[in-house]
Write a protein that holds these residues in place. Structure first.
Motif, PDB file in Angstrom:
ATOM      1  N   MET A  83       0.493  -4.498  -6.910  1.00 44.90           N
ATOM      2  CA  MET A  83       0.648  -3.500  -7.801  1.00 44.90           C
ATOM      3  C   MET A  83      -0.419  -2.350  -7.505  1.00 44.90           C
ATOM      4  SD  MET A  83       2.299  -1.912 -10.403  1.00 44.90           S
ATOM      5  CE  MET A  83       3.189  -2.992 -11.469  1.00 44.90           C
ATOM      6  N   GLY A  84      -0.470  -2.080  -6.269  1.00 43.49           N
ATOM      7  CA  GLY A  84      -1.352  -0.917  -5.679  1.00 43.49           C
ATOM      8  C   GLY A  84      -0.768   0.355  -5.825  1.00 43.49           C
ATOM      9  N   ARG A  85      -1.132   1.049  -4.747  1.00 45.16           N
ATOM     10  CA  ARG A  85      -0.883   2.497  -4.816  1.00 45.16           C
ATOM     11  C   ARG A  85       0.796   2.607  -4.781  1.00 45.16           C
ATOM     12  NH1 ARG A  85      -5.422   2.846  -0.865  1.00 45.16           N
ATOM     13  NH2 ARG A  85      -4.159   1.389   0.265  1.00 45.16           N
ATOM     14  N   ILE A  86       1.368   1.894  -3.724  1.00 48.01           N
ATOM     15  CA  ILE A  86       2.939   1.877  -3.735  1.00 48.01           C
ATOM     16  C   ILE A  86       3.648   1.163  -4.867  1.00 48.01           C
ATOM     17  CG2 ILE A  86       4.787   1.267  -2.297  1.00 48.01           C
ATOM     18  CD1 ILE A  86       2.905   1.711   0.100  1.00 48.01           C
ATOM     19  N   PRO A 111      -0.409  -6.214   0.954  1.00 46.78           N
ATOM     20  CA  PRO A 111      -0.918  -5.923   2.479  1.00 46.78           C
ATOM     21  C   PRO A 111      -0.530  -7.252   2.789  1.00 46.78           C
ATOM     22  CG  PRO A 111      -2.613  -5.589   1.045  1.00 46.78           C
ATOM     23  CD  PRO A 111      -1.663  -5.813   0.243  1.00 46.78           C
ATOM     24  N   THR A 153      -4.804 -13.931   3.145  1.00 42.41           N
ATOM     25  CA  THR A 153      -4.492 -14.563   1.973  1.00 42.41           C
ATOM     26  C   THR A 153      -3.035 -14.326   1.685  1.00 42.41           C
ATOM     27  OG1 THR A 153      -5.427 -12.722   0.678  1.00 42.41           O
ATOM     28  CG2 THR A 153      -6.775 -14.502   1.021  1.00 42.41           C
ATOM     29  N   GLY A 165      10.000   2.806   6.005  1.00 43.96           N
ATOM     30  CA  GLY A 165       9.710   2.925   4.467  1.00 43.96           C
ATOM     31  C   GLY A 165       9.051   4.475   4.339  1.00 43.96           C
ATOM     32  N   HIS A 167      12.090  -1.066   9.469  1.00 43.12           N
ATOM     33  CA  HIS A 167      10.859  -0.542   9.130  1.00 43.12           C
ATOM     34  C   HIS A 167      10.696   1.015   9.033  1.00 43.12           C
ATOM     35  CE1 HIS A 167       6.236  -1.543   9.203  1.00 43.12           C
ATOM     36  NE2 HIS A 167       6.347  -0.592   8.532  1.00 43.12           N
ATOM     37  N   ASP A 188      12.799  -4.399   4.954  1.00 43.22           N
ATOM     38  CA  ASP A 188      12.143  -3.288   5.962  1.00 43.22           C
ATOM     39  C   ASP A 188      11.446  -3.741   6.992  1.00 43.22           C
ATOM     40  OD1 ASP A 188      12.391  -0.357   6.472  1.00 43.22           O
ATOM     41  OD2 ASP A 188      10.576  -0.276   5.820  1.00 43.22           O
ATOM     42  N   ILE A 207       9.446  -4.624   1.294  1.00 42.19           N
ATOM     43  CA  ILE A 207       9.037  -3.176   2.017  1.00 42.19           C
ATOM     44  C   ILE A 207       7.452  -3.202   2.611  1.00 42.19           C
ATOM     45  CG2 ILE A 207      10.548  -1.679   1.013  1.00 42.19           C
ATOM     46  CD1 ILE A 207       7.018  -1.842  -0.218  1.00 42.19           C
ATOM     47  N   ARG A 244      -4.196 -10.394  -7.584  1.00 41.32           N
ATOM     48  CA  ARG A 244      -5.351 -11.224  -7.707  1.00 41.32           C
ATOM     49  C   ARG A 244      -5.902 -10.875  -9.219  1.00 41.32           C
ATOM     50  NH1 ARG A 244      -7.609 -10.473  -2.063  1.00 41.32           N
ATOM     51  NH2 ARG A 244      -7.135  -8.552  -2.548  1.00 41.32           N
ATOM     52  N   ASN A 245      -6.279  -9.551  -9.231  1.00 40.42           N
ATOM     53  CA  ASN A 245      -6.995  -9.092 -10.261  1.00 40.42           C
ATOM     54  C   ASN A 245      -5.800  -8.294 -11.386  1.00 40.42           C
ATOM     55  OD1 ASN A 245      -9.341  -9.532  -9.002  1.00 40.42           O
ATOM     56  ND2 ASN A 245      -8.395  -8.090  -7.469  1.00 40.42           N
ATOM     57  N   MET A 250       3.037 -15.987   1.853  1.00 41.16           N
ATOM     58  CA  MET A 250       2.751 -16.227   0.382  1.00 41.16           C
ATOM     59  C   MET A 250       4.097 -16.497  -0.359  1.00 41.16           C
ATOM     60  SD  MET A 250       0.451 -13.604  -1.753  1.00 41.16           S
ATOM     61  CE  MET A 250       0.062 -14.231  -3.408  1.00 41.16           C
ATOM     62  N   VAL A 273      -0.659   3.334   6.292  1.00 40.88           N
ATOM     63  CA  VAL A 273      -1.459   2.738   5.435  1.00 40.88           C
ATOM     64  C   VAL A 273      -2.045   1.461   5.754  1.00 40.88           C
ATOM     65  CG1 VAL A 273       0.069   2.086   3.534  1.00 40.88           C
ATOM     66  CG2 VAL A 273      -2.230   2.536   3.031  1.00 40.88           C
TER      67      VAL A 273
HETATM   68  P1  NAP Z   1      -2.936  -1.093  -1.876  1.00 41.06           P
HETATM   69  O1  NAP Z   1      -3.102  -0.041  -2.778  1.00 41.06           O
HETATM   70  O2  NAP Z   1      -4.104  -1.760  -1.289  1.00 41.06           O
HETATM   71  O3  NAP Z   1      -2.256  -2.319  -3.000  1.00 41.06           O
HETATM   72  C1  NAP Z   1      -2.178  -3.614  -2.454  1.00 41.06           C
HETATM   73  C2  NAP Z   1      -1.648  -4.446  -3.761  1.00 41.06           C
HETATM   74  O4  NAP Z   1      -1.530  -5.867  -3.266  1.00 41.06           O
HETATM   75  C3  NAP Z   1      -2.788  -4.549  -4.729  1.00 41.06           C
HETATM   76  O5  NAP Z   1      -2.074  -4.643  -5.898  1.00 41.06           O
HETATM   77  C4  NAP Z   1      -3.596  -6.044  -4.595  1.00 41.06           C
HETATM   78  O6  NAP Z   1      -3.923  -6.555  -5.727  1.00 41.06           O
HETATM   79  C5  NAP Z   1      -2.234  -6.681  -4.093  1.00 41.06           C
HETATM   80  N1  NAP Z   1      -2.816  -7.808  -3.346  1.00 41.06           N
HETATM   81  C6  NAP Z   1      -3.722  -8.062  -2.363  1.00 41.06           C
HETATM   82  N2  NAP Z   1      -3.777  -9.200  -1.860  1.00 41.06           N
HETATM   83  C7  NAP Z   1      -3.362 -10.034  -2.820  1.00 41.06           C
HETATM   84  C8  NAP Z   1      -3.171 -11.201  -2.730  1.00 41.06           C
HETATM   85  N3  NAP Z   1      -3.633 -12.127  -2.056  1.00 41.06           N
HETATM   86  N4  NAP Z   1      -2.333 -11.993  -3.791  1.00 41.06           N
HETATM   87  C9  NAP Z   1      -1.333 -11.050  -4.701  1.00 41.06           C
HETATM   88  N5  NAP Z   1      -1.812  -9.729  -4.534  1.00 41.06           N
HETATM   89  C10 NAP Z   1      -2.430  -9.223  -3.540  1.00 41.06           C
HETATM   90  O7  NAP Z   1      -1.844  -0.969  -1.037  1.00 41.06           O
HETATM   91  P2  NAP Z   1      -0.668  -0.157  -0.855  1.00 41.06           P
HETATM   92  O8  NAP Z   1      -1.055   1.511  -0.272  1.00 41.06           O
HETATM   93  O9  NAP Z   1       0.374  -0.172  -2.225  1.00 41.06           O
HETATM   94  O10 NAP Z   1       0.419  -0.545   0.513  1.00 41.06           O
HETATM   95  C11 NAP Z   1       0.935  -1.994   0.228  1.00 41.06           C
HETATM   96  C12 NAP Z   1       1.363  -2.282   1.704  1.00 41.06           C
HETATM   97  O11 NAP Z   1       2.653  -1.807   2.124  1.00 41.06           O
HETATM   98  C13 NAP Z   1       0.359  -1.915   2.889  1.00 41.06           C
HETATM   99  O12 NAP Z   1      -0.769  -2.740   2.905  1.00 41.06           O
HETATM  100  C14 NAP Z   1       1.333  -1.724   4.050  1.00 41.06           C
HETATM  101  O13 NAP Z   1       1.365  -3.157   4.881  1.00 41.06           O
HETATM  102  C15 NAP Z   1       2.960  -1.777   3.169  1.00 41.06           C
HETATM  103  N6  NAP Z   1       3.753  -0.481   3.619  1.00 41.06           N
HETATM  104  C16 NAP Z   1       4.900  -0.540   4.285  1.00 41.06           C
HETATM  105  C17 NAP Z   1       5.330   0.663   4.730  1.00 41.06           C
HETATM  106  C18 NAP Z   1       6.749   0.336   4.983  1.00 41.06           C
HETATM  107  O14 NAP Z   1       7.074   1.355   6.105  1.00 41.06           O
HETATM  108  N7  NAP Z   1       7.549  -0.493   4.806  1.00 41.06           N
HETATM  109  C19 NAP Z   1       4.812   1.824   4.487  1.00 41.06           C
HETATM  110  C20 NAP Z   1       3.457   1.744   3.733  1.00 41.06           C
HETATM  111  C21 NAP Z   1       3.018   0.568   3.455  1.00 41.06           C
HETATM  112  P3  NAP Z   1      -5.201  -7.084  -5.827  1.00 41.06           P
HETATM  113  O15 NAP Z   1      -6.333  -6.772  -4.859  1.00 41.06           O
HETATM  114  O16 NAP Z   1      -5.840  -7.348  -7.308  1.00 41.06           O
HETATM  115  O17 NAP Z   1      -4.850  -8.682  -5.472  1.00 41.06           O
END
Ligand code: NAP
Length: 318
Positions: free
Chosen positions: A153-156, A205, A209, A282, A280, A257, A231, A176-177, A213, A76
């Protein structure tokens, strides 16, 4: 009519290398004796590139593929893919969202419990033969009913929050939102979230930005009773500041992770009993990896047969 040809830039799971040849001619670049020379001669033949979110794609590779149209990535996160180059070459990009939410969220909760309750440390204690010699490990910290902060607070993040609710945790998040449709309280500042929570889980992600952080000040706000779980991606956390906070006791512990310079892990962490280190993993279950691979194949098929991706990434600058 275009004859499509697929380039695999890096080693990929067998299910992908087995299934993609049914869709179009496939070349595995990494297995060629001289990939650069090959691309100079044949780079213009490829229309689709398949890669992984961690191996990514750089600008140099894209420059050697002048007729490329689409990149289909396994995973992702797509921070290792040069988005400026993707935009410059006017390419479309897909990732594999949603199918990995459950397993990444399971791992986040497992890592949280392991870190806070000291499971891995207790396991080492038993294996060293320390139990009969010096007794059981010391009491640790309660997990249920605590305050959980989520950065992202996205998909994961939402799946992690639902699981944490099962542990009677009080949940807040920073993004942010704000998402008023969710039952959890939004914090407009990460600093406020860190001050409020007992455990901070990073689930956003890696982007320009979110880079570093989680600063030294955020870790200080989390405090000597606080735990950090990451994670998401290592670059979201200032890793040097994290090592220092763990060394000085400004932070109670961390479960990681992901790291800033994978697969390199800061050596200082190796001897810390209050830190849990994972490589890594996850999404690394048989079921989820199979679902991710299927989604890559479905994206390639959809692009070749219908001209659009099933799970496209918005590559425009936000
Ligand atoms: P997602 O659905 O795109 O959710 C991302 C969340 O992060 C949203 O709530 C977004 O809200 C927030 N965000 C983005 N930029 C931000 C900022 N500058 N400040 C504060 N919040 C921010 O992504 P997801 O599918 O949940 O996946 C999240 C990440 O997990 C992936 O991008 C990947 O890097 C990581 N991941 C890791 C593993 C592993 O094996 N460890 C596996 C899968 C994914 P806003 O846009 O409102 O800010």
């Amino acid at each position: 009519m275009i004859t499509h040809k697929i380039l695999l830039a890096h080693p990929l799971p067998p299910s992908l290398t087995n299934e993609l040849p049914a869709l179009a001619s496939v070349v595995e670049l990494h297995s060629l004796p001289d990939p650069e020379a090959y691309l100079q001669e044949k780079g213009s033949e490829f229309t689709v590139l398949v890669t992984t979110g961690t191996d990514g794609v750089d600008a140099a590779l894209l420059s050697s593929l002048p007729n490329l149209q689409a990149i289909c990535s396994l995973g992702v996160g797509y921070d290792a893919i040069d988005l400026d180059a993707v935009r410059a070459h006017d390419l479309v990009l897909s990732n594999t969202p949603d199918v990995l939410n459950d397993c990444v969220a399971d791992l986040a909760i497992g890592l949280l419990i392991d870190t806070v309750r000291g499971l891995s440390a207790a396991d080492r204690h038993v294996r060293r033969g320390d139990w009969p010699r010096i007794g059981p490990t010391k009491p640790t910290t309660r997990v249920s009913g605590k305050r959980l902060g989520l950065l992202g607070m996205g998909r994961i993040g939402q799946v992690i929050a639902r699981r944490a609710a099962g542990f009677d945790m009080d949940i807040r998040y920073h993004t942010r939102n704000a998402k008023p449709e969710l039952p959890w309280q939004h914090e407009a500042s990460l600093m406020n979230l860190a001050q409020w929570c007992d455990f901070l889980i990073v689930a956003c992600p890696a982007t320009p930005t979110t880079y570093h952080m989680v600063t030294a000040d955020v870790l200080k706000a989390l405090g000597p009773q606080g735990y950090l779980i990451n994670i998401a991606r290592g670059t979201v956390v200032d890793e040097n500041a994290l090592v220092t906070a763990l060394q000085t006791g400004e932070l109670a512990g961390a479960g990681l992770d992901v790291y800033e310079h994978e697969p390199k892990v800061p050596v200082e962490l190796f001897t810390m009993e209050h830190v849990v280190l994972l490589p890594h993993i996850g999404s690394a279950t048989h079921e989820t990896r199979a679902a991710m691979c299927s989604l890559v194949v479905d994206n390639v098929r959809s692009y070749l047969e219908q001209g659009h991706l099933l799970t496209p990434v918005n590559v425009s600058k936000t």
